[in-house]
Scaffold this motif. Structure first.
Motif, PDB file in Angstrom:
ATOM      1  N   ARG A 127      -4.061  -6.974 -11.999  1.00 50.63           N
ATOM      2  CA  ARG A 127      -4.902  -6.153 -11.133  1.00 50.63           C
ATOM      3  C   ARG A 127      -4.803  -4.677 -11.544  1.00 50.63           C
ATOM      4  O   ARG A 127      -3.734  -4.189 -11.916  1.00 50.63           O
ATOM      5  N   PHE A 128      -5.939  -3.987 -11.419  1.00 51.87           N
ATOM      6  CA  PHE A 128      -5.988  -2.528 -11.564  1.00 51.87           C
ATOM      7  C   PHE A 128      -6.493  -1.978 -10.245  1.00 51.87           C
ATOM      8  O   PHE A 128      -7.652  -2.194  -9.877  1.00 51.87           O
ATOM      9  N   LEU A 129      -5.635  -1.278  -9.504  1.00 49.86           N
ATOM     10  CA  LEU A 129      -6.011  -0.732  -8.204  1.00 49.86           C
ATOM     11  C   LEU A 129      -6.170   0.778  -8.326  1.00 49.86           C
ATOM     12  O   LEU A 129      -5.227   1.486  -8.671  1.00 49.86           O
ATOM     13  N   HIS A 130      -7.354   1.239  -8.022  1.00 47.20           N
ATOM     14  CA  HIS A 130      -7.718   2.655  -8.127  1.00 47.20           C
ATOM     15  C   HIS A 130      -7.741   3.270  -6.731  1.00 47.20           C
ATOM     16  O   HIS A 130      -8.475   2.814  -5.849  1.00 47.20           O
ATOM     17  N   VAL A 131      -6.950   4.320  -6.532  1.00 43.52           N
ATOM     18  CA  VAL A 131      -6.839   4.971  -5.223  1.00 43.52           C
ATOM     19  C   VAL A 131      -7.764   6.180  -5.192  1.00 43.52           C
ATOM     20  O   VAL A 131      -7.632   7.107  -5.995  1.00 43.52           O
ATOM     21  N   SER A 132      -8.704   6.173  -4.242  1.00 44.50           N
ATOM     22  CA  SER A 132      -9.679   7.255  -4.158  1.00 44.50           C
ATOM     23  C   SER A 132      -9.731   7.816  -2.733  1.00 44.50           C
ATOM     24  O   SER A 132      -8.821   7.594  -1.932  1.00 44.50           O
ATOM     25  N   THR A 133     -10.799   8.525  -2.430  1.00 44.11           N
ATOM     26  CA  THR A 133     -10.878   9.337  -1.216  1.00 44.11           C
ATOM     27  C   THR A 133     -12.197   9.135  -0.484  1.00 44.11           C
ATOM     28  O   THR A 133     -13.211   8.764  -1.094  1.00 44.11           O
ATOM     29  N   ASN A 156     -19.549  16.726  -2.472  1.00 41.93           N
ATOM     30  CA  ASN A 156     -19.992  18.108  -2.289  1.00 41.93           C
ATOM     31  C   ASN A 156     -19.079  19.157  -2.916  1.00 41.93           C
ATOM     32  O   ASN A 156     -19.385  20.351  -2.841  1.00 41.93           O
ATOM     33  N   SER A 157     -17.970  18.763  -3.507  1.00 37.76           N
ATOM     34  CA  SER A 157     -17.068  19.715  -4.157  1.00 37.76           C
ATOM     35  C   SER A 157     -16.765  19.216  -5.561  1.00 37.76           C
ATOM     36  O   SER A 157     -16.942  18.018  -5.856  1.00 37.76           O
ATOM     37  N   PRO A 158     -16.300  20.086  -6.448  1.00 39.53           N
ATOM     38  CA  PRO A 158     -15.896  19.597  -7.773  1.00 39.53           C
ATOM     39  C   PRO A 158     -14.833  18.497  -7.686  1.00 39.53           C
ATOM     40  O   PRO A 158     -14.856  17.546  -8.471  1.00 39.53           O
ATOM     41  N   TYR A 159     -13.914  18.619  -6.731  1.00 36.84           N
ATOM     42  CA  TYR A 159     -12.911  17.561  -6.551  1.00 36.84           C
ATOM     43  C   TYR A 159     -13.559  16.233  -6.207  1.00 36.84           C
ATOM     44  O   TYR A 159     -13.330  15.213  -6.877  1.00 36.84           O
ATOM     45  N   SER A 160     -14.378  16.204  -5.144  1.00 37.19           N
ATOM     46  CA  SER A 160     -14.945  14.927  -4.710  1.00 37.19           C
ATOM     47  C   SER A 160     -15.921  14.372  -5.746  1.00 37.19           C
ATOM     48  O   SER A 160     -16.026  13.156  -5.922  1.00 37.19           O
ATOM     49  N   ALA A 161     -16.619  15.253  -6.474  1.00 36.17           N
ATOM     50  CA  ALA A 161     -17.510  14.780  -7.522  1.00 36.17           C
ATOM     51  C   ALA A 161     -16.726  14.120  -8.650  1.00 36.17           C
ATOM     52  O   ALA A 161     -17.146  13.091  -9.206  1.00 36.17           O
ATOM     53  N   SER A 162     -15.573  14.680  -8.990  1.00 37.51           N
ATOM     54  CA  SER A 162     -14.757  14.091 -10.049  1.00 37.51           C
ATOM     55  C   SER A 162     -14.180  12.750  -9.617  1.00 37.51           C
ATOM     56  O   SER A 162     -14.075  11.813 -10.416  1.00 37.51           O
ATOM     57  N   THR A 183     -10.603  -1.009  -5.480  1.00 41.37           N
ATOM     58  CA  THR A 183     -10.682   0.415  -5.165  1.00 41.37           C
ATOM     59  C   THR A 183     -10.446   0.622  -3.681  1.00 41.37           C
ATOM     60  O   THR A 183     -10.978  -0.123  -2.852  1.00 41.37           O
ATOM     61  N   THR A 184      -9.645   1.616  -3.363  1.00 47.51           N
ATOM     62  CA  THR A 184      -9.452   2.019  -1.965  1.00 47.51           C
ATOM     63  C   THR A 184      -9.904   3.462  -1.796  1.00 47.51           C
ATOM     64  O   THR A 184      -9.652   4.308  -2.655  1.00 47.51           O
ATOM     65  N   ASN A 185     -10.606   3.731  -0.705  1.00 42.01           N
ATOM     66  CA  ASN A 185     -11.030   5.090  -0.361  1.00 42.01           C
ATOM     67  C   ASN A 185     -10.406   5.451   0.974  1.00 42.01           C
ATOM     68  O   ASN A 185     -10.735   4.863   2.002  1.00 42.01           O
ATOM     69  N   CYS A 186      -9.500   6.411   0.946  1.00 41.79           N
ATOM     70  CA  CYS A 186      -8.714   6.720   2.148  1.00 41.79           C
ATOM     71  C   CYS A 186      -9.181   8.005   2.815  1.00 41.79           C
ATOM     72  O   CYS A 186      -9.837   8.852   2.208  1.00 41.79           O
ATOM     73  N   SER A 187      -8.816   8.149   4.070  1.00 43.36           N
ATOM     74  CA  SER A 187      -9.050   9.391   4.804  1.00 43.36           C
ATOM     75  C   SER A 187      -7.879  10.347   4.571  1.00 43.36           C
ATOM     76  O   SER A 187      -6.980  10.069   3.768  1.00 43.36           O
ATOM     77  N   ASN A 188      -7.866  11.483   5.279  1.00 42.87           N
ATOM     78  CA  ASN A 188      -6.821  12.490   5.073  1.00 42.87           C
ATOM     79  C   ASN A 188      -5.442  11.929   5.391  1.00 42.87           C
ATOM     80  O   ASN A 188      -5.201  11.476   6.511  1.00 42.87           O
ATOM     81  N   ASN A 189      -4.546  11.997   4.413  1.00 48.81           N
ATOM     82  CA  ASN A 189      -3.170  11.547   4.617  1.00 48.81           C
ATOM     83  C   ASN A 189      -2.290  12.687   5.125  1.00 48.81           C
ATOM     84  O   ASN A 189      -2.559  13.863   4.844  1.00 48.81           O
ATOM     85  N   TYR A 190      -1.250  12.336   5.832  1.00 50.69           N
ATOM     86  CA  TYR A 190      -0.221  13.300   6.218  1.00 50.69           C
ATOM     87  C   TYR A 190       1.100  12.555   6.308  1.00 50.69           C
ATOM     88  O   TYR A 190       1.135  11.325   6.429  1.00 50.69           O
TER      89      TYR A 190
END
Length: 356
Positions: A127-133, A156-162, A183-190
């Motif tokens: 498996r290849f698991l890619h962690v995204s946002t 909308n930002s260079p970060y999110s576009a990348s 692929t996982t797309n997560c919300s703000n972590n703390y």
């Protein structure tokens, strides 16, 4: 058995590695470039543990990743490696393009070659698991439905576009080459080990130092907050049982405006480490000029992950934020160690030019 973790000395990556060893004795090959946000002190408790093999390096170094894959024969790759701060991407987008897009491409190429060379059983189980946002989805209006896995990408930002570009590459490698990706797309972590440029740790560190607590704009930007250890458990579950080629959104079901987060942190500090003058830390709050293109609202619909894989967060925001504030109070040596000259220079660059 072995897994290969990239970016495993960063905030989420180090928490994942620590939690992995709390659940398993399986070897972890940990590749991290150790940029400003990568910190081996976050992994200090693993010192001397033979099952943790740390390698300093870049995911864009194809020769290195090819060598590590061949040498250790991992059953999975979990890709955390990324430049991940919106403000930094605004000031200097090139690092984000090189790491998040070009680096992910080189990693995918190394992994594809390795996977193609595996025997049938190992190949089927890889498996290849890619962690995204969640930031790849853009911004939501106040009454809009939360981001689902089928939401259109509108970064909308260079970060999110990348990060959006890296997500598309991962998807393409599955559909074109058959690479077994998740692929996982997560919300703000703390949570623990969070570098103090992000909202929650910055508020804690500045409050204790008697400095202003800078809040962008009106502070009404809404985010869904996810305790990092819950995120780690979600990744383990997706790695274990996720359907190949699928995307899983990971959220904490905690939509809150930034100013409420700051007030909560101040209230906990008032309780746990009161100011010597008896006043509230809220007096240090300073509203500053908003950053360009600041997304107004993010919200994650994590029902697919719960419905299909039985995962949901264990922490409420109230329990998670208390644990987080307490951790920073108990680990001041770690905080001081990461506040290098380059960190101080960055904070000065980002906030000094913003009028109150």
């Amino acid at each position: 058995m072995t897994i290969f973790v990239t970016g495993g000395a960063g905030f989420i990556g180090s928490n994942f590695v620590l939690d992995w060893f709390a659940q398993s004795n399986e070897t972890v090959i940990n590749l991290d470039r150790l940029t400003y946000a990568g910190n081996l002190q976050s992994l200090a408790r693993l010192e001397g543990q033979s099952a943790h093999i740390f390698v300093r390096g870049n995911i864009g170094d194809a020769a290195l990743t090819t060598q590590l894959l061949a040498q250790y024969q991992p059953r999975a790759v979990v890709n955390f490696a990324a430049e991940s701060h919106v403000d930094r991407s605004i000031h200097g987008p090139e690092d984000f393009i090189q790491t998040n897009i070009v680096g992910t491409f080189h990693l995918l190429e190394s992994v594809r070659a390795y996977w193609n060379g595996l025997e049938d059983e190992a190949k089927a189980g890889f498996r290849f698991l890619h962690v995204s946002t969640d930031e790849v989805y853009g911004s939501l209006g106040k009454g809009d439905a939360a981001f689902s896995e089928t939401h259109r990408y509108e970064p909308n930002s260079p970060y999110s576009a990348s990060k959006a570009a890296s997500d598309h590459l991962v998807r393409a490698y599955h559909h074109t080459y058959g690479l077994p990706v998740l692929t996982t797309n997560c919300s703000n972590n703390y949570g623990p080990y969070h570098f103090p440029e992000k909202l929650i740790p910055l508020m804690i560190v500045n409050a204790l130092a008697g400095k202003p607590l800078p809040v962008y704009g009106d502070g009404q930007q809404i985010r869904d907050w996810l305790y990092v250890k819950d995120h780690c458990s979600a990744i383990r579950r997706v790695l274990e049982a996720g359907q190949l080629g699928e995307v899983y959104n990971v959220g904490g079901w905690n939509e809150k405006p930034n100013i409420e987060i700051v007030h909560t942190v101040c209230g906990l500090l008032d309780e746990l480490r009161p100011r010597s003058d008896g006043k509230s830390y809220q007096e240090q709050i300073t509203f500053v000029t908003d950053r360009p293109g600041h997304d107004r609202r993010y919200a994650i619909d994590a029902r697919k992950l719960e419905r299909e894989l039985g995962w949901k967060p264990a922490e409420t925001f109230e329990t998670g934020i208390r644990k987080t504030v307490q951790w920073y109070l108990d680990n001041q040596d770690w905080v001081k160690a990461v506040q290098t000259g380059s960190y101080r220079d960055w904070v000065e660059q980002n906030y000094s030019r913003r009028s109150a």
